[in-house]
Design a protein around this motif. Structure first.
Motif, PDB file in Angstrom:
ATOM      1  N   PRO A  96      -8.948  -2.722  14.272  1.00 57.72           N
ATOM      2  CA  PRO A  96      -9.797  -1.681  13.681  1.00 57.72           C
ATOM      3  C   PRO A  96     -10.995  -1.383  14.577  1.00 57.72           C
ATOM      4  CG  PRO A  96      -9.280  -3.372  12.079  1.00 57.72           C
ATOM      5  CD  PRO A  96      -8.833  -3.891  13.412  1.00 57.72           C
ATOM      6  N   ARG A 146     -10.074   1.580   2.206  1.00 58.19           N
ATOM      7  CA  ARG A 146      -9.712   3.004   2.278  1.00 58.19           C
ATOM      8  C   ARG A 146     -10.734   3.816   3.066  1.00 58.19           C
ATOM      9  NH1 ARG A 146      -6.365   5.080  -2.035  1.00 58.19           N
ATOM     10  NH2 ARG A 146      -4.664   3.596  -2.225  1.00 58.19           N
ATOM     11  N   GLY A 154     -10.482   3.424   6.816  1.00 57.49           N
ATOM     12  CA  GLY A 154      -9.202   3.712   7.437  1.00 57.49           C
ATOM     13  C   GLY A 154      -8.413   2.496   7.897  1.00 57.49           C
ATOM     14  N   ASN A 213      -5.911   1.032   6.525  1.00 58.17           N
ATOM     15  CA  ASN A 213      -4.475   1.069   6.261  1.00 58.17           C
ATOM     16  C   ASN A 213      -3.691   1.351   7.548  1.00 58.17           C
ATOM     17  OD1 ASN A 213      -2.282   0.943   4.300  1.00 58.17           O
ATOM     18  ND2 ASN A 213      -1.992   3.106   4.779  1.00 58.17           N
ATOM     19  N   ASP A 214      -4.265   2.159   8.422  1.00 59.41           N
ATOM     20  CA  ASP A 214      -3.598   2.519   9.675  1.00 59.41           C
ATOM     21  C   ASP A 214      -3.458   1.343  10.635  1.00 59.41           C
ATOM     22  OD1 ASP A 214      -3.496   5.103   8.706  1.00 59.41           O
ATOM     23  OD2 ASP A 214      -5.320   5.725   9.760  1.00 59.41           O
ATOM     24  N   CYS A 215      -4.152   0.252  10.361  1.00 63.81           N
ATOM     25  CA  CYS A 215      -4.159  -0.897  11.260  1.00 63.81           C
ATOM     26  C   CYS A 215      -3.146  -1.977  10.871  1.00 63.81           C
ATOM     27  CB  CYS A 215      -5.560  -1.523  11.305  1.00 63.81           C
ATOM     28  SG  CYS A 215      -6.831  -0.364  11.839  1.00 63.81           S
ATOM     29  N   GLN A 216      -2.480  -1.809   9.758  1.00 69.95           N
ATOM     30  CA  GLN A 216      -1.586  -2.841   9.245  1.00 69.95           C
ATOM     31  C   GLN A 216      -0.142  -2.632   9.677  1.00 69.95           C
ATOM     32  OE1 GLN A 216      -2.641  -4.006   5.097  1.00 69.95           O
ATOM     33  NE2 GLN A 216      -2.280  -1.849   4.733  1.00 69.95           N
ATOM     34  N   GLU A 217       0.641  -3.667   9.411  1.00 73.99           N
ATOM     35  CA  GLU A 217       2.076  -3.554   9.659  1.00 73.99           C
ATOM     36  C   GLU A 217       2.673  -2.526   8.698  1.00 73.99           C
ATOM     37  OE1 GLU A 217       4.269  -7.060   7.400  1.00 73.99           O
ATOM     38  OE2 GLU A 217       2.584  -7.827   8.591  1.00 73.99           O
ATOM     39  N   GLU A 218       3.832  -2.015   9.060  1.00 69.84           N
ATOM     40  CA  GLU A 218       4.443  -0.891   8.348  1.00 69.84           C
ATOM     41  C   GLU A 218       4.660  -1.160   6.857  1.00 69.84           C
ATOM     42  OE1 GLU A 218       8.339   2.019   8.524  1.00 69.84           O
ATOM     43  OE2 GLU A 218       8.081   0.492  10.064  1.00 69.84           O
ATOM     44  N   ARG A 224       1.395  -0.703   5.142  1.00 72.73           N
ATOM     45  CA  ARG A 224       0.895   0.650   5.442  1.00 72.73           C
ATOM     46  C   ARG A 224       1.616   1.687   4.584  1.00 72.73           C
ATOM     47  NH1 ARG A 224       1.376   0.568  10.765  1.00 72.73           N
ATOM     48  NH2 ARG A 224       3.418   1.557  10.771  1.00 72.73           N
ATOM     49  N   THR A 225       2.937   1.561   4.441  1.00 74.26           N
ATOM     50  CA  THR A 225       3.675   2.539   3.632  1.00 74.26           C
ATOM     51  C   THR A 225       3.350   2.407   2.150  1.00 74.26           C
ATOM     52  OG1 THR A 225       5.610   1.092   3.541  1.00 74.26           O
ATOM     53  CG2 THR A 225       5.593   2.784   5.261  1.00 74.26           C
ATOM     54  N   LYS A 254       0.377   1.601   1.167  1.00 73.14           N
ATOM     55  CA  LYS A 254      -1.040   1.972   1.123  1.00 73.14           C
ATOM     56  C   LYS A 254      -1.880   0.958   0.343  1.00 73.14           C
ATOM     57  CE  LYS A 254      -0.087   6.776   1.835  1.00 73.14           C
ATOM     58  NZ  LYS A 254      -0.091   8.123   1.332  1.00 73.14           N
TER      59      LYS A 254
END
Length: 179
Positions: A48, A132, A135, A137-142, A145-146, A148
């Motif tokens: 991050p 949130r 931001g 969430n964009d740094c996590q594994e899929e 992230r999906t 959320k």
């Protein structure tokens, strides 16, 4: 000075000053440490990048979180007076008018309730809101992230950190009688 019969008396105005000072001091001093914890989180696959100057969202999260705990310790009349005094002093310190700050508080509280639904735990709400707003969430594994949602290991760590930003009302009212 402690009276013969117990607790030292303190005015609601002084309590509001103490709480507002606590929020600013802990938020400003603790934000760099919080960023360091977040940036060194092993659960993130992307490091991050939180701007240390971007403290406004965090400050509002901490304010709303603290305001949420007041009704636990005070009757409705005193709780409302304390809230109003805290908001007034906070508005003055941030050079906002009271009405604007109240609108922001409502917006943040609604957001915090929404991201934390169905839980009513304010510490979780603070953590999820921070997650949130910054931001993460964009740094996590899929997988996470999906969905959320924060990785539960990170969530637990962040919850623990968030508790340090809550004013210790139990200890305070153990020493003082708010008049």
């Amino acid at each position: 000075m402690l009276s013969i019969f117990g607790k030292k008396k303190i005015s609601e105005n002084n309590v509001a000053n103490i709480v507002v000072n606590f929020i600013f001091k802990h938020t400003e001093n603790g934000f760099p440490e919080l960023i360091e914890i977040v940036e060194n989180t092993p659960e993130f696959i992307v490091k991050p990048d939180i701007d240390p100057e971007n403290i406004e969202d965090f400050l509002m999260i901490v304010l709303v979180g603290n305001l949420n705990f007041i009704p636990i310790y005070f009757n409705p009349d005193q709780e409302q007076r304390l809230r109003d005094k805290i908001i007034e002093k906070f508005a003055k310190a941030t050079q906002l008018d009271v009405a604007t700050l109240k609108t922001q508080i409502k917006t943040y509280k609604d957001f915090m309730v929404r991201v934390n639904h169905p839980s009513k735990n304010m510490i979780y709400a603070m953590s999820k809101s921070f997650f949130r707003k910054y931001g993460l969430n964009d740094c996590q594994e899929e997988f996470f992230r999906t969905q959320k949602v924060p990785n539960p290991m990170f969530q637990k760590r962040l919850d623990s950190v968030m508790t340090t930003y809550i004013f210790n009302w139990e200890q305070f009212i153990g020493k003082y009688k708010v008049v």
